[in-house]
Enzyme design. Sequence first.
Site, PDB file in Angstrom:
ATOM      1  N   CYS A 189       3.097   5.889  -2.301  1.00 32.44           N
ATOM      2  CA  CYS A 189       3.296   4.788  -1.364  1.00 32.44           C
ATOM      3  C   CYS A 189       3.347   3.461  -2.117  1.00 32.44           C
ATOM      4  CB  CYS A 189       2.174   4.774  -0.327  1.00 32.44           C
ATOM      5  SG  CYS A 189       2.384   3.425   0.842  1.00 32.44           S
TER       6      CYS A 189
ATOM      7  N   CYS B 250       1.638   0.576  -0.246  1.00 36.60           N
ATOM      8  CA  CYS B 250       0.169   0.586  -0.238  1.00 36.60           C
ATOM      9  C   CYS B 250      -0.393   0.262  -1.622  1.00 36.60           C
ATOM     10  CB  CYS B 250      -0.385   1.962   0.145  1.00 36.60           C
ATOM     11  SG  CYS B 250       0.540   2.858   1.358  1.00 36.60           S
ATOM     12  N   ASP B 251       0.205   0.827  -2.679  1.00 35.11           N
ATOM     13  CA  ASP B 251      -0.444   0.803  -3.992  1.00 35.11           C
ATOM     14  C   ASP B 251       0.237  -0.091  -5.018  1.00 35.11           C
ATOM     15  OD1 ASP B 251      -2.198   2.704  -2.999  1.00 35.11           O
ATOM     16  OD2 ASP B 251      -0.913   4.365  -3.601  1.00 35.11           O
TER      17      ASP B 251
END
Length: 307
Positions: A131, A134-135
Amino acid sequence: MYDVVVIGSGAAGYAAAIYCVRYKLKTLVIGNQEGGQTALAHDVENYPGFESIKGPELMQRFKAHAEKFGTEMKADEVTEIIRNEPNSFTLKLGLGEDIETRSIIIAVGTKRRVLNVPGEKELDGKGITYCTTCDGFFFRNKVVAVIGGGDSAATGALYLADICPKVYLLVRGDAMRAEPIWIQKLKERDNIEILYGTAVKEFHGENKLEKVELNNGKLLEDVEGAFIEIGYIPNTTLFDSFDLEKDSHGFLNVKEDQSTKVPGMFAAGDITNQSNHFHQIATAIGEGSVAANAVFTYLSGQEHKGA
Ligand code: NDP
């Protein structure tokens, strides 16, 4: 007893709920991942009315809209569905509750595909991620690689190029399938190197990703983060006992009104192969609203259609 439970809290689920509550159906949305895959999208530039909006913000707006008209929401997971004769369902939830409903809209979408190469599992969370949104920020100022050739890989690489000195984009074929506008933007970036015909053979590293070995024998020794963005597979296991019709890739076949072969069970969004298999927010909400309309007809026996 609910009139309808929407299983899945992504774009299709929220859209279905907005239509269901406006049909005055007692509506519950159950989902653990608020906003579904769209909430993981960094920039969305093809949702009409918003030239550019972050995925999570768009999904918060969908959710608030559904709640404003009276949709109930539950952050939980459906673990089992039991069909009761003549026409209701019991849903067993992960936190122990049982929910009764007269109909169901399946909108559980898809989960991320994995590469299945050596080192991938071992280094998951230690330099390998699925992701970018997200990361990505954890890898700022580092050299990274993105694997994939679709819109997820393209938008992920563009985001990373803003915060990382160098981004390799590994595309297994000789062309990308991302929207042409994203491909053009990728080519305009000096710090993105697109490697076509390139697949990952193995990820190397002890407790963190240290090297990416490619199928052509080359080693990317400067890469500290690898973002695997290679598409999705449908989440159909919850419905296995109903033996719903699927295509060869596991996506649900539904009728024009989004109904399945089980009376009272409808499906919408990325889990289906409807809308010409074009998995977009716009098509998910189209399918969600069609499913809600069909639920209304199924429960009331009345049709609500234009001329
Ligand atoms: P897609 O299925 O569209 O693309 C998957 C990509 O991964 C393809 O290029 C495919 O290669 C590649 N791939 C698949 N398996 C492997 C493998 N084992 N090794 C290497 N490469 C592999 O998935 P996306 O996640 O990109 O997009 C899913 C849907 O979501 C699409 O409909 C997309 O339009 C939408 N989306 C929209 C966004 C936006 O507009 N902001 C952002 C993200 C997604 P090949 O082409 O060779 O098959």
